[in-house]
Design a protein around this motif. Structure first.
Motif, PDB file in Angstrom:
ATOM      1  N   SER A   1       0.827  -1.205   0.000  1.00 21.84           N
ATOM      2  CA  SER A   1       0.000   0.000   0.000  1.00 21.84           C
ATOM      3  C   SER A   1       0.865   1.259   0.000  1.00 21.84           C
ATOM      4  O   SER A   1       0.590   2.231  -0.709  1.00 21.84           O
ATOM      5  CB  SER A   1      -0.919   0.002   1.220  1.00 21.84           C
ATOM      6  N   PHE A   2       1.939   1.207   0.783  1.00 23.15           N
ATOM      7  CA  PHE A   2       2.874   2.330   0.858  1.00 23.15           C
ATOM      8  C   PHE A   2       3.473   2.629  -0.518  1.00 23.15           C
ATOM      9  O   PHE A   2       3.514   3.781  -0.965  1.00 23.15           O
ATOM     10  CB  PHE A   2       3.985   1.990   1.861  1.00 23.15           C
ATOM     11  N   PHE A   3       3.924   1.586  -1.206  1.00 20.44           N
ATOM     12  CA  PHE A   3       4.573   1.791  -2.505  1.00 20.44           C
ATOM     13  C   PHE A   3       3.560   2.167  -3.580  1.00 20.44           C
ATOM     14  O   PHE A   3       3.890   2.927  -4.502  1.00 20.44           O
ATOM     15  CB  PHE A   3       5.365   0.546  -2.902  1.00 20.44           C
ATOM     16  N   GLN A   4       2.354   1.661  -3.474  1.00 18.55           N
ATOM     17  CA  GLN A   4       1.331   2.050  -4.430  1.00 18.55           C
ATOM     18  C   GLN A   4       1.046   3.543  -4.330  1.00 18.55           C
ATOM     19  O   GLN A   4       0.807   4.218  -5.332  1.00 18.55           O
ATOM     20  CB  GLN A   4       0.045   1.263  -4.176  1.00 18.55           C
ATOM     21  N   LYS A   5       1.113   4.061  -3.127  1.00 17.69           N
ATOM     22  CA  LYS A   5       0.857   5.481  -2.912  1.00 17.69           C
ATOM     23  C   LYS A   5       2.071   6.350  -3.222  1.00 17.69           C
ATOM     24  O   LYS A   5       1.949   7.439  -3.795  1.00 17.69           O
ATOM     25  CB  LYS A   5       0.434   5.712  -1.454  1.00 17.69           C
ATOM     26  N   MET A   6       3.259   5.876  -2.856  1.00 14.52           N
ATOM     27  CA  MET A   6       4.458   6.714  -2.895  1.00 14.52           C
ATOM     28  C   MET A   6       5.312   6.568  -4.162  1.00 14.52           C
ATOM     29  O   MET A   6       5.933   7.535  -4.603  1.00 14.52           O
ATOM     30  CB  MET A   6       5.342   6.410  -1.678  1.00 14.52           C
ATOM     31  N   ASP A   7       5.374   5.370  -4.705  1.00 13.55           N
ATOM     32  CA  ASP A   7       6.264   5.111  -5.846  1.00 13.55           C
ATOM     33  C   ASP A   7       5.588   5.580  -7.135  1.00 13.55           C
ATOM     34  O   ASP A   7       5.004   4.795  -7.879  1.00 13.55           O
ATOM     35  CB  ASP A   7       6.604   3.623  -5.912  1.00 13.55           C
ATOM     36  N   ARG A   8       5.724   6.858  -7.440  1.00 17.28           N
ATOM     37  CA  ARG A   8       4.994   7.473  -8.545  1.00 17.28           C
ATOM     38  C   ARG A   8       5.406   6.938  -9.921  1.00 17.28           C
ATOM     39  O   ARG A   8       4.583   6.820 -10.827  1.00 17.28           O
ATOM     40  CB  ARG A   8       5.172   9.002  -8.502  1.00 17.28           C
ATOM     41  N   ASN A   9       6.685   6.625 -10.102  1.00 18.94           N
ATOM     42  CA  ASN A   9       7.136   6.163 -11.425  1.00 18.94           C
ATOM     43  C   ASN A   9       7.302   4.642 -11.496  1.00 18.94           C
ATOM     44  O   ASN A   9       7.835   4.107 -12.476  1.00 18.94           O
ATOM     45  CB  ASN A   9       8.450   6.854 -11.814  1.00 18.94           C
ATOM     46  N   ASN A  10       6.867   3.962 -10.440  1.00 15.18           N
ATOM     47  CA  ASN A  10       6.853   2.491 -10.433  1.00 15.18           C
ATOM     48  C   ASN A  10       8.213   1.859 -10.740  1.00 15.18           C
ATOM     49  O   ASN A  10       8.295   0.856 -11.456  1.00 15.18           O
ATOM     50  CB  ASN A  10       5.812   1.968 -11.436  1.00 15.18           C
ATOM     51  N   ASP A  11       9.267   2.443 -10.176  1.00 14.14           N
ATOM     52  CA  ASP A  11      10.597   1.872 -10.403  1.00 14.14           C
ATOM     53  C   ASP A  11      11.060   0.995  -9.240  1.00 14.14           C
ATOM     54  O   ASP A  11      12.198   0.537  -9.209  1.00 14.14           O
ATOM     55  CB  ASP A  11      11.623   2.972 -10.673  1.00 14.14           C
ATOM     56  N   GLY A  12      10.179   0.778  -8.285  1.00 14.99           N
ATOM     57  CA  GLY A  12      10.501  -0.131  -7.192  1.00 14.99           C
ATOM     58  C   GLY A  12      11.151   0.499  -5.986  1.00 14.99           C
ATOM     59  O   GLY A  12      11.418  -0.186  -4.991  1.00 14.99           O
ATOM     60  N   VAL A  13      11.414   1.810  -6.034  1.00 12.07           N
ATOM     61  CA  VAL A  13      11.971   2.522  -4.885  1.00 12.07           C
ATOM     62  C   VAL A  13      11.219   3.841  -4.716  1.00 12.07           C
ATOM     63  O   VAL A  13      10.615   4.355  -5.658  1.00 12.07           O
ATOM     64  CB  VAL A  13      13.481   2.806  -5.043  1.00 12.07           C
ATOM     65  N   VAL A  14      11.281   4.374  -3.501  1.00 11.17           N
ATOM     66  CA  VAL A  14      10.661   5.669  -3.214  1.00 11.17           C
ATOM     67  C   VAL A  14      11.762   6.674  -2.920  1.00 11.17           C
ATOM     68  O   VAL A  14      12.557   6.483  -1.990  1.00 11.17           O
ATOM     69  CB  VAL A  14       9.695   5.577  -2.021  1.00 11.17           C
ATOM     70  N   THR A  15      11.833   7.721  -3.712  1.00 10.54           N
ATOM     71  CA  THR A  15      12.831   8.773  -3.508  1.00 10.54           C
ATOM     72  C   THR A  15      12.299   9.806  -2.523  1.00 10.54           C
ATOM     73  O   THR A  15      11.103   9.823  -2.197  1.00 10.54           O
ATOM     74  CB  THR A  15      13.179   9.477  -4.822  1.00 10.54           C
ATOM     75  N   ILE A  16      13.182  10.682  -2.075  1.00  4.89           N
ATOM     76  CA  ILE A  16      12.777  11.722  -1.132  1.00  4.89           C
ATOM     77  C   ILE A  16      11.733  12.643  -1.753  1.00  4.89           C
ATOM     78  O   ILE A  16      10.780  13.061  -1.084  1.00  4.89           O
ATOM     79  CB  ILE A  16      14.009  12.539  -0.642  1.00  4.89           C
ATOM     80  N   ASP A  17      11.872  12.953  -3.050  1.00  6.32           N
ATOM     81  CA  ASP A  17      10.896  13.819  -3.722  1.00  6.32           C
ATOM     82  C   ASP A  17       9.524  13.155  -3.792  1.00  6.32           C
ATOM     83  O   ASP A  17       8.493  13.802  -3.555  1.00  6.32           O
ATOM     84  CB  ASP A  17      11.380  14.186  -5.131  1.00  6.32           C
ATOM     85  N   GLU A  18       9.503  11.870  -4.138  1.00  3.73           N
ATOM     86  CA  GLU A  18       8.236  11.143  -4.195  1.00  3.73           C
ATOM     87  C   GLU A  18       7.595  11.073  -2.816  1.00  3.73           C
ATOM     88  O   GLU A  18       6.377  11.241  -2.664  1.00  3.73           O
ATOM     89  CB  GLU A  18       8.478   9.723  -4.729  1.00  3.73           C
ATOM     90  N   PHE A  19       8.419  10.835  -1.822  1.00  3.21           N
ATOM     91  CA  PHE A  19       7.939  10.710  -0.448  1.00  3.21           C
ATOM     92  C   PHE A  19       7.294  12.014   0.030  1.00  3.21           C
ATOM     93  O   PHE A  19       6.166  12.018   0.539  1.00  3.21           O
ATOM     94  CB  PHE A  19       9.113  10.333   0.455  1.00  3.21           C
ATOM     95  N   ILE A  20       8.013  13.122  -0.144  1.00  4.84           N
ATOM     96  CA  ILE A  20       7.507  14.407   0.320  1.00  4.84           C
ATOM     97  C   ILE A  20       6.254  14.822  -0.442  1.00  4.84           C
ATOM     98  O   ILE A  20       5.260  15.264   0.149  1.00  4.84           O
ATOM     99  CB  ILE A  20       8.605  15.492   0.196  1.00  4.84           C
ATOM    100  N   GLU A  21       6.286  14.660  -1.757  1.00  3.03           N
ATOM    101  CA  GLU A  21       5.128  15.043  -2.574  1.00  3.03           C
ATOM    102  C   GLU A  21       3.886  14.233  -2.193  1.00  3.03           C
ATOM    103  O   GLU A  21       2.790  14.789  -2.043  1.00  3.03           O
ATOM    104  CB  GLU A  21       5.438  14.839  -4.055  1.00  3.03           C
ATOM    105  N   SER A  22       4.046  12.935  -2.003  1.00  5.75           N
ATOM    106  CA  SER A  22       2.915  12.077  -1.654  1.00  5.75           C
ATOM    107  C   SER A  22       2.368  12.415  -0.272  1.00  5.75           C
ATOM    108  O   SER A  22       1.154  12.462  -0.070  1.00  5.75           O
ATOM    109  CB  SER A  22       3.334  10.604  -1.693  1.00  5.75           C
ATOM    110  N   CYS A  23       3.259  12.648   0.675  1.00  7.47           N
ATOM    111  CA  CYS A  23       2.818  12.976   2.033  1.00  7.47           C
ATOM    112  C   CYS A  23       2.085  14.306   2.086  1.00  7.47           C
ATOM    113  O   CYS A  23       1.070  14.453   2.770  1.00  7.47           O
ATOM    114  CB  CYS A  23       4.013  13.005   2.977  1.00  7.47           C
TER     115      CYS A  23
END
Length: 251
Positions: free
Chosen positions: A212-234
């Motif tokens: 669920s976390f990665f579905q929400k946070m991993d915007r480009n579906n590359d298997g990792v969550v970057t700081i930009d993706e994390f902050i933007e999603s939060c």
């Protein structure tokens, strides 16, 4: 009585979405009771210390005759954090009372933390939290380490707090969160909450939470969550933003 309180806290946290797909930002999603327990881990935040601050004079700020580690002066710490001098007095007195040597090691940190989660095993999560406070990576947390981290958690901007939380989750500090890292975090949280919860936590719950976390946070579906993706999603998640406000005006 503590076990009963723990059970009630866990039940409330489940109802509030603390460990559900609705709120994957676990560290900052503690509701009031859990927040109070986190602050009890930081012994300087207990009411008994806060109530006695008036007993101390400015000249008596730092009695260091029995302290091995000598912290920075109040004025310098005041410049470097978002605490005023009186607040720093309160924080230091509490820290010194619990840690006479001026530093706390990981084992002591874990011991303190475990007393507030007796129904589970908080060792792994306490380890991750200790690593986040131990910014110098020397195996101990000094008063400076403690107050710098606390300043971010309690007084930092939204970006400051999100960056701190991301650093907590980024276990190997390579600039991204992997599913393996998030699984370690989630397992440590579920272990800490214990098996005797209501409703009962299923064995697959941590993995489902990670997905669920990665579905929400991993915007480009590359298997990792970057700081930009994390902050933007939060920042786009109202539930997460509201949960972060729980730490406002604690001291």
């Amino acid at each position: 009585m503590r076990c009963i309180d723990s059970y009630k806290s866990l039940k409330r946290s489940r109802k509030c979405g603390f460990l559900t797909h609705k709120n994957p930002f676990a560290f900052l999603c503690f509701k009031k009771t859990i927040k109070q327990r986190f602050l009890k881990l930081l012994p300087c935040c207990t009411p008994s210390v806060a109530a006695s601050v008036s007993q101390y004079s400015v000249e008596d700020d730092f009695e260091l005759s029995t302290v091995c580690h000598r912290p920075e002066g109040l004025d310098k710490l005041q410049e470097q954090t978002k605490f005023n001098k009186k607040e720093l007095q309160v924080l230091y007195r509490g820290f010194k009372n619990e840690c006479p040597s001026g530093v706390v090691n990981e084992e002591s940190f874990k011991t303190i933390y475990s007393t507030f989660f007796p129904q589970g095993d908080s060792g792994a999560y306490a380890h991750f939290l200790f690593e986040a406070f131990d910014t110098n990576k020397n195996g101990s947390v000094s008063f400076e380490d403690f107050v710098f981290g606390l300043s971010i958690i309690l007084r930092g901007t939204i970006n400051d707090r999100l960056n701190w939380a991301f650093n907590l989750y980024d276990l190997n500090k390579d600039g991204c969160i992997t599913k393996e890292e998030m699984m370690d975090i989630m397992k440590s949280i579920y272990d800490m909450m214990g098996k005797y919860t209501y409703p009962c936590m299923q064995d697959e719950a941590p993995r489902e939470h990670v997905e669920s976390f990665f579905q929400k946070m991993d915007r480009n579906n590359d298997g990792v969550v970057t700081i930009d993706e994390f902050i933007e999603s939060c920042q786009k998640d109202e539930n997460i933003m509201q949960s972060m406000q729980l730490f406002d005006n604690v001291i």
